[in-house]
Write an enzyme that holds these catalytic residues in place. Structure first.
Site, PDB file in Angstrom:
ATOM      1  N   HIS A  25       0.842  -1.193   0.000  1.00 19.15           N
ATOM      2  CA  HIS A  25       0.000   0.000   0.000  1.00 19.15           C
ATOM      3  C   HIS A  25       0.884   1.252   0.000  1.00 19.15           C
ATOM      4  CE1 HIS A  25      -3.181  -2.810   1.282  1.00 19.15           C
ATOM      5  NE2 HIS A  25      -4.009  -1.918   0.796  1.00 19.15           N
TER       6      HIS A  25
ATOM      7  N   LYS B 194      -0.340   4.587   4.696  1.00 14.67           N
ATOM      8  CA  LYS B 194      -1.167   3.587   5.371  1.00 14.67           C
ATOM      9  C   LYS B 194      -0.416   3.078   6.599  1.00 14.67           C
ATOM     10  CE  LYS B 194      -3.910  -0.603   4.620  1.00 14.67           C
ATOM     11  NZ  LYS B 194      -5.129   0.026   5.147  1.00 14.67           N
TER      12      LYS B 194
END
Length: 239
Positions: A150, A154
């Site tokens: 990600h 995140k």
């Protein structure tokens, strides 16, 4: 599919997902009618592009709706769940960080209304989870690894989706291990790898646009309306 539009309340309308839901629902006027957009704070405008806006404190004053779609915060989850129970309306929720008490409330509410909670509303990920279950059942004794990537902002690792995929593998007897990567602006990539002696199977899903999550939630809302009370998964509503 209903001949009249499904009346939708969007809870958490000021967030990124809420804004995407409003934009994409407007593209389906024959299927969906947003009757209320609920935000944490008092709205600057009461009506935006034909959609009435309400503050979270005004939730009980919202008009009648068939399905609520909730992408808010844990503290906002209880009121919208209570409202859906009161009005016997369906609830689609992607709010993360629910505590144990809220999870129990979710289970109990599913005995009275159709309800769906998911960490990921991608239809592709729903299919991937089913494939993972089938692979894990067929490949007993193989190593199982869930690798997710990600964007750098995140914070949670492994991701909720990775855990869900790992649970799908574990349900069929695998023992998943997790690895996480945070780099650049990656929207989301999930790979489930099964490795045996001399061979390896990789099941991969790559998200390139965040709209897929909003589209999946709207798809789920349409399929959930009119169903019997139960706790559903996205994969249960693919047809």
């Amino acid at each position: 599919m209903n001949s009249t539009p499904i009346r939708v309340l969007i809870h958490g309308a000021s967030g990124r997902m809420g804004q995407a839901l409003l934009r994409l629902a407007a593209e389906q006027p024959h299927h969906l009618q947003v009757v209320a957009a609920v935000t944490r704070r008092a709205p600057v405008q009461r009506v935006v592009e034909g959609v009435p806006y309400f503050a979270a404190s005004e939730l009980n004053g919202t008009p009648a709706f068939d399905v609520a779609i909730d992408f808010s915060l844990p503290e906002g989850f209880d009121p919208v769940l209570a409202l859906c129970l009161q009005r016997k309306a369906a609830l689609v929720s992607g709010t993360t960080g629910l505590d144990e008490q809220q999870q129990h409330a979710l289970q109990a509410a599913a005995q009275q209304i159709p309800l769906l909670w998911a960490s990921n509303f991608s239809l592709g990920v729903a299919v991937l989870a089913e494939l993972v279950e089938r692979a894990a059942a067929a490949l007993s004794g193989w190593d199982c690894d869930v690798i997710e990537s990600h964007h750098v902002h995140k914070k949670d690792a492994p991701s909720g989706t990775a855990i869900t995929l790992g649970q799908a593998a574990a349900a069929s007897g695998a023992h998943p291990h997790y690895a996480s990567l945070r780099a650049g602006d990656i929207v989301g990539e999930h790979q489930v790898q099964f490795t045996g002696l001399g061979e390896r199977i990789e099941l991969i899903h790559r998200a390139t646009n965040r709209d897929i999550f909003a589209r999946g939630a709207l798809h789920a809302a349409q399929r959930l309306h009119g169903r019997a009370p139960a706790l559903y998964r996205v994969r249960d509503l693919l047809d």
